[in-house]
Motif scaffolding. Structure first.
Motif, PDB file in Angstrom:
ATOM      1  N   ASP A 191      51.237  38.337  33.386  1.00  0.00           N
ATOM      2  CA  ASP A 191      50.583  38.059  32.100  1.00  0.00           C
ATOM      3  C   ASP A 191      51.565  37.931  30.942  1.00  0.00           C
ATOM      4  O   ASP A 191      51.448  37.040  30.111  1.00  0.00           O
TER       5      ASP A 191
ATOM      6  N   ARG B  72      51.917  34.650  28.816  1.00  0.00           N
ATOM      7  CA  ARG B  72      51.544  34.642  27.410  1.00  0.00           C
ATOM      8  C   ARG B  72      52.651  34.010  26.568  1.00  0.00           C
ATOM      9  O   ARG B  72      52.390  33.274  25.639  1.00  0.00           O
TER      10      ARG B  72
ATOM     11  N   LEU C 284      50.189  30.618  28.167  1.00  0.00           N
ATOM     12  CA  LEU C 284      49.163  30.750  29.192  1.00  0.00           C
ATOM     13  C   LEU C 284      48.615  32.172  29.166  1.00  0.00           C
ATOM     14  O   LEU C 284      48.863  32.923  28.233  1.00  0.00           O
ATOM     15  N   ASN C 285      47.920  32.559  30.222  1.00  0.00           N
ATOM     16  CA  ASN C 285      47.236  33.831  30.300  1.00  0.00           C
ATOM     17  C   ASN C 285      47.435  34.340  31.728  1.00  0.00           C
ATOM     18  O   ASN C 285      47.623  33.542  32.633  1.00  0.00           O
ATOM     19  N   GLY C 286      47.421  35.654  31.918  1.00  0.00           N
ATOM     20  CA  GLY C 286      47.549  36.191  33.281  1.00  0.00           C
ATOM     21  C   GLY C 286      46.552  35.539  34.221  1.00  0.00           C
ATOM     22  O   GLY C 286      46.835  35.276  35.384  1.00  0.00           O
ATOM     23  N   LYS C 287      45.386  35.238  33.668  1.00  0.00           N
ATOM     24  CA  LYS C 287      44.348  34.618  34.499  1.00  0.00           C
ATOM     25  C   LYS C 287      44.699  33.187  34.901  1.00  0.00           C
ATOM     26  O   LYS C 287      44.087  32.632  35.805  1.00  0.00           O
TER      27      LYS C 287
END
Lengths: 702, 74
Positions: free
Chosen positions: A373, A377, A381-384
Motif C-alpha cells: 500500500d 500510494r 495507486l492504492n493497496g487494493k
C-alpha cells in the motif's frame, strides 16, 4: 425461483455458490473476486430447478463503491433481471456481530431471507458456541449452520430454500420510523416508490451510485435532502449504532463465548510474522513470484511438447490423406495451423490462473495489498490496486472490472489505465516463442533457467512501466476526493483445490472458445489475404518461374521455395505489410512481423497464429517443420540477415509489452469509465510508448 | 489518545471517532465504540498497520487509524 447470495467478503459466499451449482455456472468470473453478479442453477430435493445469483461481497447495503452498488441494484430494483424471491445471507459464525449488521439491513427489505452460518468449525475453535434454534427464534428466520468448504449441510441448505416462505416473516431489529420526521418519511416513500421503507432510506444515501434510477429522479432525491436539510451521514451513523445494539441483545441470548475467544489464530500469526516481516516479507513475496514464473516454464514444458507434436502430426497426416487444393490448404495451413499455434499455450495459462486462484484463496493476496500500500500510494495507486494489477498478469479484462472495489475515483482510474501494462496471459505465447528463439535453454548458477529469467525480466518491465505511468498520471489527474485503505486480513487457509481446479477449467474453457473463435476467423481471413493477390501480379510471378531460364538455373526444390515466397510478397496481405514496413523497419521488423502487428490489434495472442499461418503458407506443402524452426530460418530478403536476432526479438517483445493490442480491454475500459475519453487516452499513450521503447531497444542492441 | 499512540502488542478500548465520514465505514467493518482493539503489526514500509478487533484482523493506514480515539487497556 431466484435466490441471491449476500454476505461480507471472505465469508465463503463463492464457495457456497460453487457447492450449490457445481459446473452449472454461466460464464465465469475472476478468481476469488465476484466483481459482477454470477449466476448458476441448482436442483432442489423436490426436483425443481432454481437460479442462484452470487453478489459481490459487501459490509453494508449502503454503497461506497460501484462494486457495492451492484448489490443495491439487484436487491432494490424490482425490474432487475436478477431481483431475487429469496435472499440467503451468509455469515461468518466466528465473527457474527459484524456479519449480522448486513443481515439486519437485508432483513428490512421485506424479501424472504434465510441465514446461513458458515465456518462453524472456526467458531468452535475460537470457543464460540451458537445456539442455532435460539438465534432462529430471535431473528424469526430459518438459520442453517453449514461448512461450505467441506461441503457439509449443503443438503440442509437446499431443503431450507425449498421450505422458505413466500412472504417476508423476519423480525425487524430497528424501528426505522424513528429516524425521520413523519412529513419527510412520507415524501421519501412517494419519491422512492419502494415496497419497504428501508429501501427508501438506502436510496436517500446511495441514489447517485445505483444504475436503475433515471437522472431526473436522482435529482429529486438531492432536492429533498436540501429542502429538509437531512444529514445523511449522522442518520446512517445513528442507524448503524442502533442495529448493533439490537444485535448485541440477540447475541446475548444465542451465543456463548468463553473468555478465550479473543485469542488470535496461531498459524496466521506465525505466518504473518514471516510473510509481513520487514525483510522476509518482501523476500518471500519475490520468491513466490519467482517460483510461479519458473513453474510456468518448467511444468508446462512437457504437455506443450505433446500438443506441438500432435498438431504437427495432424498437419502431416492431413497432407498425405486429403486431396491437394485450396480447401485442404485452408483447413491445414489456415485453421489447424492457427489453432495449434495457440492451443499449445493452454498449459501455461492454466498454471498461471491456478496460481492466482491459490493466492486469492489462501488469503495471501490481502497481505500483498498490505505490503504494497505505501509504495502504491506514492505512485497514485492504492493497496487494493494490487489485486487488479496481479490479476492483470492473467487477463486485464476481469482485472479492470475488479478495480471496482477501489472506492476512490482517482485511484481507480489510474489502476484502470495501467493494468493493461501488466504482462497478461496473451503476451505469454509471444514472449515464450521469441525467447525460445534467441535465449539459450541453459542453466545459470546451476539453478536458474536462462529462458525463465528472460521471461521474468519481461514481466518486471511491465510492472516498472505500470508504476512509472501511474506516477505520471498521479501528477496530472486532480481530485478532491480522499483516498483510503481499510481492508480485512483473512486468516490463512489451505487452498480449496476443487475451487482452484474449477477456476482453471473455466478459464481455459473461456480462453479456448472465446479466443479460439477470434483466432479461427482471423486465420481464415489471413489465409485468404495471403493466398490471393492482384491477378496481374500473381500471373507475372507464375510466368517468371515457369520460364526456361529459371528452370535451368535452380534445382526444383529451391525454385518452389522462391516462388511461394514471392507469391506471398505479392499477395494482398504482403502488399499491406510492405506498405507499413518503412515505419517499423527502424524497430527491426520486417513486413511479415508488420502483418502480425496489424492482426494483433484484435488480440495479442493472434501473433503466434499469424506467424504460423504466414510461414506455413510460404513453405512448399511437404514441409511441416514447427513454427519455431521456420522463424529461426527467416531472413530479410534484401540484406540476407537473420530476421529474429536478439535485437529484433527483444524489440518485438517490448512492443508487445507496451502496446494496447486488445479489443476486449478497450471495450471494458469504455464500459467501466462510461465514455471514450479514457480508452482513447490509453490507446494513444500505450502505442506511442511501445513504438518509442522498441525503437530504443533495437537501436541499442543492434 | 488515538490508535496510533499504541505500541505493538498494546490494547485499547474505542471511545469515539474524530471523523464523521470515516467512522461509518469503520463501524460497518466492526470498529465500534466499546470494542477492544489491539495493535498487531506494522507493514514493512511503516504504513499501513494491522489491528485485531473482536477476533479478526483489519489493516488500515496510519492516518485512518488516527481517527479512532481510544483509552489504553492493560
Amino acid at each position: 425461483m431466484k435466490v441471491a447470495l449476500v454476505g461480507n467478503p471472505n465469508t465463503g459466499k463463492s464457495t457456497l455458490f460453487n457447492a450449490l451449482t457445481g459446473l452449472n455456472q454461466k460464464v465465469g468470473n475472476f478468481p476469488g473476486v465476484t466483481v459482477d453478479k454470477k449466476t448458476g442453477h441448482c436442483k432442489l430435493p423436490d426436483g425443481s430447478s432454481i437460479e442462484i445469483i452470487d453478489l459481490p461481497g459487501c459490509y453494508s447495503l449502503y454503497p461506497k463503491s460501484k462494486d457495492e452498488a451492484v448489490v443495491l441494484d439487484v436487491l432494490v430494483d424490482e425490474n432487475n433481471s436478477s431481483h431475487p424471491d429469496l435472499i440467503v445471507v451468509i455469515a461468518d459464525a466466528s465473527n457474527l456481530k459484524r456479519n449480522l449488521l448486513l443481515y439486519s439491513q437485508v432483513a428490512d427489505l421485506h424479501i424472504p431471507v434465510i441465514l446461513a452460518l458458515n465456518m462453524i468449525d472456526i467458531a468452535r475453535k475460537k470457543q464460540i458456541t451458537i445456539d442455532v434454534d435460539q438465534l432462529a427464534k430471535e431473528l424469526g428466520v430459518q438459520v442453517v449452520p453449514i461448512c461450505a468448504r467441506k461441503g457439509e449441510n449443503i443438503d440442509l441448505m437446499k431443503q431450507a430454500i425449498a421450505n422458505a416462505p413466500a412472504v417476508a416473516i423476519q423480525k425487524e431489529l430497528v424501528d426505522l420510523d424513528a429516524f425521520l420526521a413523519p412529513k419527510v418519511r412520507e415524501k421519501l416513500s412517494t419519491l422512492a416508490a419502494q415496497k419497504s421503507s428501508y429501501a427508501g432510506l438506502l436510496l436517500l444515501k446511495g441514489h447517485d451510485l445505483v444504475s436503475f434510477l433515471p437522472h431526473e429522479r436522482q435529482v429529486k432525491f438531492d432536492e429533498l435532502i436540501e429542502e429538509e436539510t437531512i444529514d445523511r451521514d449522522s442518520l446512517q451513523r445513528k442507524e448503524t449504532l442502533q442495529r448493533y445494539q439490537s444485535i448485541d441483545k440477540v447475541l446475548e441470548k444465542a451465543v456463548v463465548r468463553t473468555p478465550l475467544s479473543d485469542q488470535k489464530d496461531k498459524v496466521t500469526n506465525q505466518l504473518d510474522f514471516i510473510l509481513t516481516h520487514r525483510v522476509w516479507g518482501f523476500v518471500s513475496f519475490f520468491l513466490i513470484l519467482l517460483f510461479i514464473f519458473q513453474a510456468i516454464f518448467a511444468w508446462a514444458d512437457y504437455p506443450m511438447g505433446l500438443i506441438e507434436d500432435f498438431f504437427a502430426w495432424v498437419e502431416e497426416t492431413g497432407k498425405s490423406y486429403l486431396p491437394g487444393g485450396a480447401l485442404t490448404s485452408l483447413l491445414l495451413d489456415g485453421i489447424i495451423a492457427g489453432l495449434g499455434g495457440i492451443l499449445v499455450f493452454v498449459p501455461q495459462i492454466a498454471i498461471l490462473f491456478g496460481f492466482i486462484a491459490i493466492l486469492e484463496d489462501t488469503g495471501y493476496m490481502a497481505r500483498i495489498a498490505f505490503l504494497m500500500d505505501k509504495v502504491m500510494r506514492k505512485v497514485g495507486l492504492n493497496g487494493k490496486s494490487v489485486v487488479p494489477l496481479i490479476g492483470g498478469l492473467a487477463c486485464a479484462v476481469p482485472s479492470i472490472m475488479a478495480s471496482r472495489n477501489i472506492e476512490n475515483w482517482k485511484d481507480r482510474i489510474i489502476t484502470i489505465m495501467v493494468t493493461p501494462l501488466m504482462s497478461c496471459a496473451a503476451r505469454l505465447p509471444v514472449y515464450t516463442l521469441l525467447i525460445s528463439l534467441v535465449v539459450p535453454n541453459e542453466k545459470v548458477w546451476g539453478f536458474f533457467n536462462l529462458q525463465g529469467l528472460a521471461l521474468m525480466a519481461m514481466y518486471l518491465l511491465g510492472v516498472v512501466a505500470a508504476i512509472v505511468v501511474a506516477w505520471v498520471m498521479k501528477l496530472i489527474i486532480k481530485t478532491k476526493e480522499r483516498s483510503y485503505f481499510i481492508q480485512e486480513l483473512p486468516i490463512y487457509r489451505a487452498p480449496r483445490w476443487k475451487n482452484v481446479f474449477l477456476t482453471m477449467y473455466e478459464k481455459v474453457k473461456t480462453f479456448v472458445f472465446e479466443v479460439g473463435k477470434v483466432i479461427i476467423a482471423i486465420s481464415i481471413v489471413l489465409w485468404v489475404l495471403a493466398s490471393y493477390g492482384p491477378p496481374a501480379k500473381f500471373e507475372a510471378v507464375e510466368e517468371k518461374y515457369a520460364s526456361e531460364t529459371m528452370l535451368a538455373e535452380y534445382p526444383e526444390e529451391e525454385l518452389e521455395h522462391m516462388k511461394s515466397a514471392e507469391l506471398l510478397e505479392n499477395s494482398y496481405i504482403g502488399i499491406v505489410g510492405k506498405a507499413i514496413e518503412p515505419v517499423i523497419r527502424p524497430l527491426g521488423f520486417d513486413w511479415k512481423i508488420g502483418i502480425a502487428l496489424l492482426t494483433s490489434f484484435a488480440a495479442r495472442e493472434v501473433f503466434v497464429g499469424t506467424m504460423a499461418t504466414i510461414y506455413s503458407v510460404e513453405e512448399p506443402e511437404d514441409d511441416t517443420s514447427t513454427i519455431r524452426q521456420k522463424m529461426e530460418a527467416a531472413r530479410f530478403a534484401d540484406t540476407g540477415e537473420k530476421v529474429y536476432t536478439t535485437a529484433t526479438a527483444f524489440s518485438l517483445m517490448v512492443f508487445y509489452a507496451f502496446a494496447m493490442q486488445c479489443m476486449s480491454t478497450v471495450a471494458v475500459v469504455y464500459r467501466e469509465t462510461k465514455g471514450w475519453k479514457w480508452p482513447l487516452i490509453q490507446i494513444a499513450y500505450m502505442t506511442t510508448m511501445a513504438y518509442l521503447a522498441s525503437l530504443l531497444v533495437y537501436q541499442l542492441l543492434r | 489518545m488515538n490508535l496510533t499512540d499504541l505500541k505493538i502488542g498494546q490494547k485499547g478500548k474505542i471511545r469515539d471517532f474524530a471523523d464523521h465520514e470515516l467512522s461509518i465505514k469503520l463501524m460497518e467493518m466492526g470498529c465500534l465504540p466499546g470494542e477492544i482493539v489491539s495493535f498487531d503489526r506494522v507493514a514493512p514500509l511503516g504504513d499501513p498497520i494491522a489491528i485485531s478487533i473482536s477476533g479478526y484482523q483489519l489493516c488500515l493506514r496510519k492516518e485512518e487509524a488516527a481517527v479512532i480515539l481510544i483509552e489504553r487497556q492493560p
